[in-house]
Design a protein around this motif. Structure first.
Motif, PDB file in Angstrom:
ATOM      1  N   VAL A  23       0.860  -1.191   0.000  1.00 49.07           N
ATOM      2  CA  VAL A  23       0.000   0.000   0.000  1.00 49.07           C
ATOM      3  C   VAL A  23       0.894   1.237   0.000  1.00 49.07           C
ATOM      4  O   VAL A  23       1.755   1.395   0.867  1.00 49.07           O
ATOM      5  CB  VAL A  23      -0.944   0.016   1.219  1.00 49.07           C
ATOM      6  CG1 VAL A  23      -1.753   1.303   1.259  1.00 49.07           C
ATOM      7  CG2 VAL A  23      -1.851  -1.206   1.200  1.00 49.07           C
ATOM      8  N   THR A  24       0.691   2.076  -0.995  1.00 41.86           N
ATOM      9  CA  THR A  24       1.461   3.313  -1.128  1.00 41.86           C
ATOM     10  C   THR A  24       0.500   4.456  -1.428  1.00 41.86           C
ATOM     11  O   THR A  24      -0.380   4.324  -2.275  1.00 41.86           O
ATOM     12  CB  THR A  24       2.490   3.207  -2.277  1.00 41.86           C
ATOM     13  OG1 THR A  24       3.339   2.099  -2.026  1.00 41.86           O
ATOM     14  CG2 THR A  24       3.314   4.475  -2.395  1.00 41.86           C
ATOM     15  N   VAL A  25       0.675   5.548  -0.729  1.00 44.22           N
ATOM     16  CA  VAL A  25      -0.105   6.757  -0.991  1.00 44.22           C
ATOM     17  C   VAL A  25       0.864   7.833  -1.439  1.00 44.22           C
ATOM     18  O   VAL A  25       1.835   8.135  -0.751  1.00 44.22           O
ATOM     19  CB  VAL A  25      -0.885   7.207   0.264  1.00 44.22           C
ATOM     20  CG1 VAL A  25      -1.610   8.520  -0.003  1.00 44.22           C
ATOM     21  CG2 VAL A  25      -1.864   6.121   0.704  1.00 44.22           C
ATOM     22  N   THR A  26       0.583   8.393  -2.615  1.00 40.34           N
ATOM     23  CA  THR A  26       1.380   9.487  -3.156  1.00 40.34           C
ATOM     24  C   THR A  26       0.525  10.745  -3.128  1.00 40.34           C
ATOM     25  O   THR A  26      -0.531  10.795  -3.763  1.00 40.34           O
ATOM     26  CB  THR A  26       1.815   9.184  -4.608  1.00 40.34           C
ATOM     27  OG1 THR A  26       2.530   7.951  -4.613  1.00 40.34           O
ATOM     28  CG2 THR A  26       2.690  10.296  -5.156  1.00 40.34           C
ATOM     29  N   GLU A  41      -4.597  12.717  -3.937  1.00 37.11           N
ATOM     30  CA  GLU A  41      -3.604  11.652  -3.776  1.00 37.11           C
ATOM     31  C   GLU A  41      -3.899  10.502  -4.726  1.00 37.11           C
ATOM     32  O   GLU A  41      -4.992  10.407  -5.281  1.00 37.11           O
ATOM     33  CB  GLU A  41      -3.617  11.127  -2.348  1.00 37.11           C
ATOM     34  CG  GLU A  41      -4.903  10.409  -1.991  1.00 37.11           C
ATOM     35  CD  GLU A  41      -4.910   9.841  -0.589  1.00 37.11           C
ATOM     36  OE1 GLU A  41      -5.218   8.640  -0.466  1.00 37.11           O
ATOM     37  OE2 GLU A  41      -4.620  10.576   0.368  1.00 37.11           O
ATOM     38  N   THR A  42      -2.913   9.629  -4.871  1.00 37.92           N
ATOM     39  CA  THR A  42      -3.072   8.365  -5.587  1.00 37.92           C
ATOM     40  C   THR A  42      -2.695   7.252  -4.626  1.00 37.92           C
ATOM     41  O   THR A  42      -1.671   7.344  -3.948  1.00 37.92           O
ATOM     42  CB  THR A  42      -2.165   8.304  -6.830  1.00 37.92           C
ATOM     43  OG1 THR A  42      -2.511   9.375  -7.716  1.00 37.92           O
ATOM     44  CG2 THR A  42      -2.304   6.977  -7.559  1.00 37.92           C
ATOM     45  N   MET A  43      -3.530   6.215  -4.575  1.00 38.23           N
ATOM     46  CA  MET A  43      -3.207   5.060  -3.751  1.00 38.23           C
ATOM     47  C   MET A  43      -2.998   3.858  -4.661  1.00 38.23           C
ATOM     48  O   MET A  43      -3.782   3.625  -5.585  1.00 38.23           O
ATOM     49  CB  MET A  43      -4.315   4.727  -2.754  1.00 38.23           C
ATOM     50  CG  MET A  43      -3.891   3.615  -1.792  1.00 38.23           C
ATOM     51  SD  MET A  43      -5.125   3.208  -0.554  1.00 38.23           S
ATOM     52  CE  MET A  43      -6.059   1.975  -1.423  1.00 38.23           C
ATOM     53  N   THR A  44      -1.926   3.130  -4.400  1.00 36.76           N
ATOM     54  CA  THR A  44      -1.672   1.877  -5.098  1.00 36.76           C
ATOM     55  C   THR A  44      -1.510   0.780  -4.054  1.00 36.76           C
ATOM     56  O   THR A  44      -1.132   1.052  -2.914  1.00 36.76           O
ATOM     57  CB  THR A  44      -0.415   1.942  -5.984  1.00 36.76           C
ATOM     58  OG1 THR A  44       0.721   2.226  -5.158  1.00 36.76           O
ATOM     59  CG2 THR A  44      -0.549   3.010  -7.065  1.00 36.76           C
ATOM     60  N   ALA A  45      -1.802  -0.456  -4.451  1.00 34.95           N
ATOM     61  CA  ALA A  45      -1.697  -1.588  -3.528  1.00 34.95           C
ATOM     62  C   ALA A  45      -1.853  -2.882  -4.305  1.00 34.95           C
ATOM     63  O   ALA A  45      -2.242  -2.879  -5.476  1.00 34.95           O
ATOM     64  CB  ALA A  45      -2.770  -1.500  -2.448  1.00 34.95           C
ATOM     65  N   ASP A  56      -7.044   7.343  -8.086  1.00 34.14           N
ATOM     66  CA  ASP A  56      -6.866   8.709  -7.604  1.00 34.14           C
ATOM     67  C   ASP A  56      -8.004   9.053  -6.652  1.00 34.14           C
ATOM     68  O   ASP A  56      -9.145   8.626  -6.847  1.00 34.14           O
ATOM     69  CB  ASP A  56      -6.857   9.692  -8.770  1.00 34.14           C
ATOM     70  CG  ASP A  56      -5.695   9.445  -9.710  1.00 34.14           C
ATOM     71  OD1 ASP A  56      -4.576   9.212  -9.208  1.00 34.14           O
ATOM     72  OD2 ASP A  56      -5.893   9.475 -10.933  1.00 34.14           O
ATOM     73  N   TYR A  57      -7.669   9.823  -5.629  1.00 32.94           N
ATOM     74  CA  TYR A  57      -8.637  10.216  -4.612  1.00 32.94           C
ATOM     75  C   TYR A  57      -8.560  11.721  -4.375  1.00 32.94           C
ATOM     76  O   TYR A  57      -7.504  12.330  -4.522  1.00 32.94           O
ATOM     77  CB  TYR A  57      -8.322   9.539  -3.266  1.00 32.94           C
ATOM     78  CG  TYR A  57      -8.550   8.059  -3.244  1.00 32.94           C
ATOM     79  CD1 TYR A  57      -9.697   7.533  -2.681  1.00 32.94           C
ATOM     80  CD2 TYR A  57      -7.614   7.183  -3.780  1.00 32.94           C
ATOM     81  CE1 TYR A  57      -9.912   6.162  -2.642  1.00 32.94           C
ATOM     82  CE2 TYR A  57      -7.818   5.814  -3.752  1.00 32.94           C
ATOM     83  CZ  TYR A  57      -8.971   5.316  -3.179  1.00 32.94           C
ATOM     84  OH  TYR A  57      -9.180   3.971  -3.152  1.00 32.94           O
ATOM     85  N   GLU A  73     -15.002  11.781   0.545  1.00 25.58           N
ATOM     86  CA  GLU A  73     -14.011  11.093  -0.283  1.00 25.58           C
ATOM     87  C   GLU A  73     -14.566  10.961  -1.693  1.00 25.58           C
ATOM     88  O   GLU A  73     -15.702  10.512  -1.880  1.00 25.58           O
ATOM     89  CB  GLU A  73     -13.753   9.697   0.299  1.00 25.58           C
ATOM     90  CG  GLU A  73     -12.873   8.822  -0.545  1.00 25.58           C
ATOM     91  CD  GLU A  73     -12.726   7.426   0.044  1.00 25.58           C
ATOM     92  OE1 GLU A  73     -12.172   6.580  -0.663  1.00 25.58           O
ATOM     93  OE2 GLU A  73     -13.153   7.179   1.183  1.00 25.58           O
TER      94      GLU A  73
END
Length: 90
Positions: A23-26, A41-45, A56-57, A73
């Motif tokens: 899980v990574t949040v950029t 932000e962008t979340m990947t997992a 994208d959030y 959200e």
């Protein structure tokens, strides 16, 4: 989700069952105006089904007395559904 109890339950139980690793949040942007903060932000997992997740959030935090009062959200729910469950039959 509405209410502290539901949010805590999801973060403690649901989130780690769905997003199992990497899980990574950029963070891209932060915008603050008074008692409102917007976070992009962008979340990947890696999902429990082995699929890669990337979405994208946009979060809108409303503060009251220096505490988070409400969070909205925004995300591409159709994209998230495809990654978690596969293509939707037409």
């Amino acid at each position: 989700m509405v209410g502290r109890k539901a949010i805590v339950r999801f973060l403690a139980e649901g989130f780690p069952r769905l997003f199992v690793r990497d899980v990574t949040v950029t963070f891209h942007e932060f915008h603050a105006d008074g008692e409102r903060v917007v976070v992009e932000e962008t979340m990947t997992a890696t999902l429990a089904n082995g699929n890669h997740y990337a979405n994208d959030y946009c979060f809108v935090f409303e503060l009251r007395d220096e505490l988070i009062h409400r969070v909205r959200e925004y995300m591409d729910t159709a994209r998230g559904h495809r990654m978690v469950f596969g293509e939707v039959p037409s």
